[in-house]
Design a protein around this motif. Structure first.
Motif, PDB file in Angstrom:
ATOM      1  N   GLY A  53       0.832  -1.190   0.000  1.00  0.00           N
ATOM      2  CA  GLY A  53       0.000   0.000   0.000  1.00  0.00           C
ATOM      3  C   GLY A  53       0.875   1.251   0.000  1.00  0.00           C
ATOM      4  N   ILE A  54       0.231   2.368  -0.179  1.00  0.00           N
ATOM      5  CA  ILE A  54       0.958   3.623  -0.256  1.00  0.00           C
ATOM      6  C   ILE A  54       1.221   4.131   1.147  1.00  0.00           C
ATOM      7  N   GLY A  55       2.450   4.446   1.390  1.00  0.00           N
ATOM      8  CA  GLY A  55       2.807   4.952   2.706  1.00  0.00           C
ATOM      9  C   GLY A  55       4.087   5.733   2.610  1.00  0.00           C
ATOM     10  N   ALA A  56       4.864   5.681   3.666  1.00  0.00           N
ATOM     11  CA  ALA A  56       6.138   6.387   3.674  1.00  0.00           C
ATOM     12  C   ALA A  56       7.108   5.688   2.734  1.00  0.00           C
ATOM     13  N   MET A  57       7.568   6.446   1.717  1.00  0.00           N
ATOM     14  CA  MET A  57       8.482   5.915   0.714  1.00  0.00           C
ATOM     15  C   MET A  57       9.714   6.804   0.626  1.00  0.00           C
ATOM     16  N   ILE A  58      10.770   6.218   0.169  1.00  0.00           N
ATOM     17  CA  ILE A  58      11.981   6.976  -0.108  1.00  0.00           C
ATOM     18  C   ILE A  58      12.034   7.185  -1.627  1.00  0.00           C
ATOM     19  N   MET A  59      12.146   8.470  -2.042  1.00  0.00           N
ATOM     20  CA  MET A  59      12.128   8.825  -3.468  1.00  0.00           C
ATOM     21  C   MET A  59      13.454   9.465  -3.850  1.00  0.00           C
ATOM     22  N   GLN A  60      14.003   9.027  -4.995  1.00  0.00           N
ATOM     23  CA  GLN A  60      15.233   9.619  -5.501  1.00  0.00           C
ATOM     24  C   GLN A  60      15.097   9.815  -7.019  1.00  0.00           C
ATOM     25  N   TRP A  61      15.694  10.951  -7.521  1.00  0.00           N
ATOM     26  CA  TRP A  61      15.703  11.234  -8.949  1.00  0.00           C
ATOM     27  C   TRP A  61      17.156  11.290  -9.431  1.00  0.00           C
ATOM     28  N   PHE A  62      17.353  10.669 -10.608  1.00  0.00           N
ATOM     29  CA  PHE A  62      18.679  10.616 -11.221  1.00  0.00           C
ATOM     30  C   PHE A  62      18.575  11.032 -12.691  1.00  0.00           C
ATOM     31  N   TYR A  63      19.723  11.380 -13.273  1.00  0.00           N
ATOM     32  CA  TYR A  63      19.806  11.510 -14.724  1.00  0.00           C
ATOM     33  C   TYR A  63      21.022  10.730 -15.186  1.00  0.00           C
ATOM     34  N   VAL A  64      20.988  10.268 -16.407  1.00  0.00           N
ATOM     35  CA  VAL A  64      22.084   9.470 -16.961  1.00  0.00           C
ATOM     36  C   VAL A  64      22.942  10.407 -17.799  1.00  0.00           C
ATOM     37  N   THR A  65      24.213  10.486 -17.411  1.00  0.00           N
ATOM     38  CA  THR A  65      25.135  11.360 -18.132  1.00  0.00           C
ATOM     39  C   THR A  65      25.378  10.811 -19.535  1.00  0.00           C
ATOM     40  N   ARG A  66      25.993  11.635 -20.380  1.00  0.00           N
ATOM     41  CA  ARG A  66      26.278  11.189 -21.740  1.00  0.00           C
ATOM     42  C   ARG A  66      27.315  10.069 -21.748  1.00  0.00           C
ATOM     43  N   PHE A 119      16.033  10.464 -17.545  1.00  0.00           N
ATOM     44  CA  PHE A 119      15.815  10.718 -16.124  1.00  0.00           C
ATOM     45  C   PHE A 119      15.204   9.471 -15.474  1.00  0.00           C
ATOM     46  N   ILE A 120      15.670   9.171 -14.193  1.00  0.00           N
ATOM     47  CA  ILE A 120      15.254   7.963 -13.468  1.00  0.00           C
ATOM     48  C   ILE A 120      14.556   8.381 -12.180  1.00  0.00           C
ATOM     49  N   CYS A 121      13.393   7.724 -11.958  1.00  0.00           N
ATOM     50  CA  CYS A 121      12.663   7.903 -10.700  1.00  0.00           C
ATOM     51  C   CYS A 121      12.787   6.591  -9.918  1.00  0.00           C
ATOM     52  N   LEU A 122      13.442   6.642  -8.719  1.00  0.00           N
ATOM     53  CA  LEU A 122      13.678   5.443  -7.891  1.00  0.00           C
ATOM     54  C   LEU A 122      12.825   5.555  -6.628  1.00  0.00           C
ATOM     55  N   ILE A 123      11.957   4.551  -6.384  1.00  0.00           N
ATOM     56  CA  ILE A 123      11.072   4.525  -5.219  1.00  0.00           C
ATOM     57  C   ILE A 123      11.434   3.296  -4.376  1.00  0.00           C
ATOM     58  N   LYS A 124      11.696   3.524  -3.077  1.00  0.00           N
ATOM     59  CA  LYS A 124      11.992   2.431  -2.133  1.00  0.00           C
ATOM     60  C   LYS A 124      10.971   2.440  -1.006  1.00  0.00           C
ATOM     61  N   SER A 125      10.583   1.213  -0.606  1.00  0.00           N
ATOM     62  CA  SER A 125       9.669   1.109   0.542  1.00  0.00           C
ATOM     63  C   SER A 125      10.478   0.945   1.818  1.00  0.00           C
ATOM     64  N   GLY A 131      11.636   0.056  -6.712  1.00  0.00           N
ATOM     65  CA  GLY A 131      11.274   0.045  -8.139  1.00  0.00           C
ATOM     66  C   GLY A 131      11.718   1.358  -8.788  1.00  0.00           C
ATOM     67  N   GLU A 132      12.021   1.312 -10.090  1.00  0.00           N
ATOM     68  CA  GLU A 132      12.434   2.528 -10.777  1.00  0.00           C
ATOM     69  C   GLU A 132      11.810   2.600 -12.182  1.00  0.00           C
ATOM     70  N   GLY A 133      11.692   3.852 -12.662  1.00  0.00           N
ATOM     71  CA  GLY A 133      11.188   4.089 -14.006  1.00  0.00           C
ATOM     72  C   GLY A 133      12.097   5.093 -14.715  1.00  0.00           C
ATOM     73  N   ARG A 134      12.069   5.065 -16.058  1.00  0.00           N
ATOM     74  CA  ARG A 134      12.946   5.934 -16.843  1.00  0.00           C
ATOM     75  C   ARG A 134      12.134   6.711 -17.897  1.00  0.00           C
ATOM     76  N   THR A 135      12.509   7.981 -18.106  1.00  0.00           N
ATOM     77  CA  THR A 135      11.899   8.860 -19.124  1.00  0.00           C
ATOM     78  C   THR A 135      12.992   9.644 -19.823  1.00  0.00           C
ATOM     79  N   LYS A 136      12.882   9.716 -21.143  1.00  0.00           N
ATOM     80  CA  LYS A 136      13.827  10.539 -21.912  1.00  0.00           C
ATOM     81  C   LYS A 136      13.205  11.916 -22.171  1.00  0.00           C
ATOM     82  N   LEU A 137      13.941  12.954 -21.881  1.00  0.00           N
ATOM     83  CA  LEU A 137      13.500  14.328 -22.137  1.00  0.00           C
ATOM     84  C   LEU A 137      13.988  14.749 -23.530  1.00  0.00           C
ATOM     85  N   LYS A 138      13.049  15.156 -24.407  1.00  0.00           N
ATOM     86  CA  LYS A 138      13.384  15.618 -25.747  1.00  0.00           C
ATOM     87  C   LYS A 138      13.181  17.143 -25.811  1.00  0.00           C
TER      88      LYS A 138
END
Length: 620
Positions: A53-66, A119-125, A131-138
């Motif tokens: 369920g949704i509760g207290a999570m640890i969130m981190q954002w990353f980007y991948v260098t060239r 860009f990477i979104c990392l979510i930890k319980s 779990g993590e997800g990735r999106t490319k910015l154009k």
């Protein structure tokens, strides 16, 4: 104290879950790509679910260098929010959401070209599941409007190699724009030995792209009217856009296969005095060719494709030849046309200048002109047409026939083409003095009067003025006219004067007398002419009065017959004898009958016998 207790509780739970060995299942969902214009704001969403369920999570954002490395830019847990320092995004990012909800988003302001990364979104319980997800910015940048430039020199259709047509260029776009060449709305593609498109790409210091494209073709004569342009396609968030350049033409050089020559002006028939404009053109287009026009009759040549001849004459008639000479191959192509200049020579009038005809004889004159076209001839005297045709014939001439005759010769087919000639006709005969307005006049003493005498005849009469006592009067003015002489004398009235105008020539003479009566009264009598006019008025008044009396008598008679006036009643009979003796009889004759009606004063019609007796009584 409460925060410390909550932290102790969180640590206890983590130890408990780890002891139990139960890890939460975390799933992160993100879009494959997010698009934004340079300078705009990009919003990267991150949605997640957890088996706990949704509760207290640890969130981190990353980007991948060239170089492929992960670089953290943001950290958040239930108690802490940290933007990592020293990254390209430190001052331009923010995150909405606490991790207690299933939807968070990373906002990047003032997006730059360098931000086109993953860009990477990392979510930890709290139990250690992650779990993590990735999106490319154009990132996108709209390019400047494209430009096109054609080759400035002409292109020979005989060129064996491919010739440069022009270049297209579009600057400062991102990603790289695309250029497509068109000819008459049809796209062009590289075809060996026919079409070659040479692109080039430049990366500007800003990171934007500029694209240049050069078109080369094997040019043919048929390309002389073609239109070329470029279509530029570039990318924008959500799709693509297109823009076009303006159209260009190319100058194609090709040899002539035929030439033509014609008279540009005037339209229709040409006459002497006109200006002729001749045009000479070949169906080719080559700077090495020479166009010339030659008049074959005079062997004169002009090196020009337009020839203007001013004030032409019949000598300009003839054949004009147009020639196109290719100076590369020295081949000539020629064609000719005929020009005819119509002419009309001056009118020739016979007899020339003047003719003398005796009174009663026949006048004959002719008028002719040499022309290349059909002619019309008319004769005029004092502005009025008197005859048609080239011959002028007047029977039984009089002094009225004398004067100047003008013949007008025209060409009906060409407006304004005409010639004129004149002949002066003298009518030979004794002088004839024109009728005078007045010859009898009354003038006040010391007044001055001018007397005019116009005598017709040929030879021109000699005019002398004398008085009744033989004194010769000095002429004030004298001038010759077409038909005779006009003479004027000035006379001061000092007494009664009789002046004689005498005109004479070798064929006879004529005279007229002027009678001037000197009076003292300022209200001088008018000239004799005026007297005659006054007498005429008096006579007219008398005639009108007589007519009115006749009408009055007719009316009285009509009323009598109708019984409207007395004279037929019994009372009239009592005085009839007396009235009959006093009757004044008027004899009236009708225009419509020969019957004579005698009316008495009382209006009674008298019987014939009575009328006679009463008439006798009146005579007595």
């Amino acid at each position: 104290m409460a925060v410390r207790d909550a932290g102790s509780l969180l640590v206890g739970l983590l130890v408990l879950f780890h002891t139990w060995g139960a890890w939460a299942d975390v799933k992160v969902t993100m879009e494959d790509r997010v698009e934004a214009f340079r300078g705009d704001t990009a919003l990267i969403g991150c949605m997640f679910t957890s088996s706990e369920g949704i509760g207290a999570m640890i969130m981190q954002w990353f980007y991948v260098t060239r170089g492929g490395e992960k670089q953290r830019i943001y950290y958040q847990d239930i108690t802490t929010k940290i933007v990592d320092r020293g990254t390209p995004f430190t001052d331009r990012i923010s995150v909405n959401g606490t991790g207690a909800t299933a939807d968070v988003a990373l906002t990047i302001s003032n997006v730059q070209l360098e931000d086109e990364l993953e860009f990477i979104c990392l979510i930890k319980s709290v139990t250690g599941g992650a779990g993590e997800g990735r999106t490319k910015l154009k990132v996108f940048e709209t390019p400047n409007l494209p430009s096109i430039e054609s080759v400035q020199t002409g292109i020979s259709a005989n060129e064996e190699s491919l010739s440069k047509i022009g270049t297209c260029e579009v600057k400062n776009g991102f990603p790289k724009p695309n250029i497509t060449w068109y000819r008459n709305r049809m796209p062009l593609h590289t075809v060996q030995d026919v079409v070659k498109i040479v692109p080039s790409i430049t990366t500007e210091s800003s990171g934007l792209f500029s694209v240049r494209s050069e078109l080369r073709m094997k040019v043919m004569k048929e390309d002389k009217d073609d239109q070329f342009y470029c279509e530029v396609t570039y990318f924008v968030p959500g799709g693509t856009r297109m823009t076009e350049t303006n159209r260009i033409n190319i100058t194609v050089y090709y040899p002539s296969t035929a030439v033509s020559i014609w008279v540009e002006s005037p339209k229709g028939k040409i006459k002497e005095g006109d200006s002729i404009e001749l045009h000479c053109h070949g169906n080719g287009n080559i700077p090495s060719s020479i166009i010339s026009i030659k008049h074959t009759e005079s062997d004169q040549t002009w090196e020009s494709n337009v020839l203007v001849l001013n004030n032409v004459t019949r000598l300009n008639s003839g054949v004009y030849e147009c020639t196109s000479t290719d100076t590369d191959t020295f081949e000539d192509i020629s064609r000719n046309t005929s020009v005819f200049v119509n002419y009309l020579d001056p009118a020739v009038v016979m007899p020339k200048d003047a003719i003398v005809v005796a009174q009663g004889e026949e006048l004959q004159a002719t008028c002719n002109a040499l022309s290349s076209l059909q002619l019309d001839t008319a004769w005029f005297k004092d502005g009025q047409e008197v005859s048609k045709g080239h011959s002028l014939i007047v029977q039984d001439v009089t002094f009225d026939t004398a004067g100047t005759y003008e013949c007008v010769v025209t060409v009906p087919e060409i407006e304004g083409m005409e010639t004129r000639g004149t002949v002066l006709v003298h009518v030979q005969g004794p002088p004839e003095i024109m009728e005078q307005d007045y010859t009898e006049m009354d003038l006040v003493f010391e007044k001055t009067v001018e007397l005019s005498c116009h005598a017709r005849g040929f030879p021109a009469p000699s005019i002398t003025w004398i008085t009744s006592d033989g004194k010769v009067l000095q002429t004030a003015s004298e001038e010759e006219t077409e038909d005779g002489v006009q003479s004027v004398v000035s006379i001061k009235v000092t007494s009664d004067i009789t002046a004689l105008c005498n005109a004479s020539n070798e064929y006879g003479s004529d005279a007229v007398t002027f009678n001037i009566k000197a009076i003292k009264d300022e209200t001088a009598k008018q000239p004799e002419k005026m007297k005659k006019e006054g007498s005429g008025v008096i006579i007219a008044v008398i005639i009108i009065c007589i007519l009115l009396l006749a009408i009055l008598g007719s009316v009285l008679y009509f009323l009598y017959k109708k019984g409207k006036i007395c004279g037929r009643s019994g009372k009239q009979d009592l005085t009839k004898e007396k009235s009959n003796k006093d009757n004044i009889v008027v004899e009236m004759k009708s225009d419509n009958t020969e019957e004579a009606v005698l009316l008495g004063v009382n209006g009674e019609k008298q019987p014939p016998n009575d009328q006679s007796s009463e008439y006798l009584d009146v005579q007595k």
